[in-house]
Enzyme design. Structure first.
Site, PDB file in Angstrom:
ATOM      1  N   GLY C 108       0.819  -1.200   0.000  1.00 40.11           N
ATOM      2  CA  GLY C 108       0.000   0.000   0.000  1.00 40.11           C
ATOM      3  C   GLY C 108       0.848   1.242   0.000  1.00 40.11           C
ATOM      4  O   GLY C 108       0.426   2.312   0.406  1.00 40.11           O
ATOM      5  N   CYS C 109       2.077   1.118  -0.489  1.00 38.60           N
ATOM      6  CA  CYS C 109       3.003   2.250  -0.552  1.00 38.60           C
ATOM      7  C   CYS C 109       3.268   2.510  -2.021  1.00 38.60           C
ATOM      8  O   CYS C 109       3.715   1.627  -2.733  1.00 38.60           O
ATOM      9  CB  CYS C 109       4.294   1.876   0.168  1.00 38.60           C
ATOM     10  SG  CYS C 109       5.543   3.130   0.129  1.00 38.60           S
ATOM     11  N   MET C 110       2.922   3.718  -2.501  1.00 38.67           N
ATOM     12  CA  MET C 110       3.042   3.940  -3.947  1.00 38.67           C
ATOM     13  C   MET C 110       4.254   4.788  -4.271  1.00 38.67           C
ATOM     14  O   MET C 110       4.690   5.588  -3.491  1.00 38.67           O
ATOM     15  CB  MET C 110       1.779   4.605  -4.465  1.00 38.67           C
ATOM     16  CG  MET C 110       0.648   3.605  -4.552  1.00 38.67           C
ATOM     17  SD  MET C 110      -0.943   4.414  -4.610  1.00 38.67           S
ATOM     18  CE  MET C 110      -1.046   5.032  -2.967  1.00 38.67           C
TER      19      MET C 110
END
Lengths: 102, 119, 110
Positions: C108-110
């Site tokens: 969930g880290c872009m």
């Protein structure tokens, strides 16, 4: 000639197991691997079909795939034998050829 | 505007990558302040099976991630009663707390959501 | 890519994350930090150890907003904010601290 049939898809999703059982002859064997292991479970809607087929055909289940999916030998239909990867290799030698139902 | 998003899971874990991709998408989606629900039907219920041990198959056991969903404010998990029964699964076999729904209740659930992401 | 730890070569991906989590040891964090000219204090280690425990329990690295909230709960409110964590890890607490901890990039880290 006796054949080792491998089934690697869930019977709930694909008809690989059904097709396999339609053609597996007396004295041949079915090895359940990957998502195919779901066919080995007790209390599913396929239990009866598998139990009937076991009168003619030996059933094996690949234990690493069973464990990965959260099940153990205790949850498996009586009479299905567990094999590890070495046991898988032994089966391919014991039978004349392998038919993989993909 | 907050949308009601339903993540629909219908594949077993490990045999395909759908389950893992759904987890990644849910975690990313949770950052966008949407109203998220997860629904497990068909073989998707197998994703939530307890006691997964992938040591011997040399794959990553991603099932503990379902327990982290609560921290991401993803708290609404539903499973199909019919799918569970066909597979010999009971609620206590699952790694997280879920709400068990009948197939007709699941039809209504799908109606209530603005978007359905299918895996 | 790879890093040298006590005479052993450990593989990393192209962003410098350790390929094999189980090969992690504290010297991995020390070596990576040194390459970044980053000193590791006990405050840094609190976060690195927290991340490793989180991964043990949930099989993934937390997103920064989750990390911040969870650190606040575990280590005290004054540490549960982005400013504190970015001061410790200027490249981003998710990315930099996860890398030192031997974890993959946060989900969930872009």
């Amino acid at each position: 000639m006796s054949i080792l049939h491998t089934v690697n898809k869930s019977p709930f999703e694909k008809n690989n197991l059904e097709s396999c059982l339609r053609y597996a002859k007396l004295g041949s064997a079915v090895l359940l691997i990957e998502d195919g292991i779901y066919a080995a479970l007790k209390d599913t809607r396929f239990e009866k079909e598998v139990a009937t087929a076991m009168k003619d055909v030996s059933f094996y289940c690949l234990e690493p795939d069973l464990k990965a999916r959260g099940f153990s030998a205790a949850k498996i239909i009586d009479g299905i034998k567990m094999v590890d990867y070495a046991g898988f290799v032994d089966l391919t030698i014991k039978y004349d050829k392998v038919q993989a139902w993909l | 505007m907050i949308k009601k998003c339903l993540y629909l899971n219908r594949r077993a874990p490990y045999g395909t990558s759908y389950a893992l991709e759904a987890i990644d998408t849910v975690l990313i989606g949770s950052a966008f302040d949407q109203d998220i629900s997860l629904l497990f039907i068909d073989d998707g219920v197998f994703q939530l099976k307890r006691d997964q041990d992938t040591t011997d198959v040399e794959m990553k056991n991603f099932s503990p991630a379902y327990s982290a969903f609560e921290m991401y404010d993803v708290e609404k998990l539903y499973v199909s009663k019919e799918a569970m029964a066909a597979r010999g699964l009971k609620k206590r076999d699952l790694i997280v707390d879920v709400e068990v729904l009948s197939d007709s209740a699941i039809s209504d659930l799908m109606d209530e959501h603005d978007v359905i992401f299918s895996f | 890519m790879s890093i040298e730890i006590n005479g052993k070569t450990l593989e990393t991906d192209k962003e410098g994350y350790l390929m094999e989590l189980s090969l992690w040891q504290p010297a991995v964090a020390e070596t990576m930090a040194k390459a970044d000219k980053q000193e590791l204090t006990s405050e840094h280690w609190e976060v690195i150890n927290f991340l490793r425990e989180f991964y043990d329990e949930f099989a993934m690295a937390p997103a920064v907003r989750i990390l911040t909230r969870a650190i606040g709960k575990k280590l005290g409110k004054e540490k549960g904010n982005a400013r504190y964590l970015y001061n410790l890890f200027p490249y981003g607490p998710g990315k930099q601290a996860c890398r030192y901890a031997g974890l993959p990039k946060p989900s969930g880290c872009m």
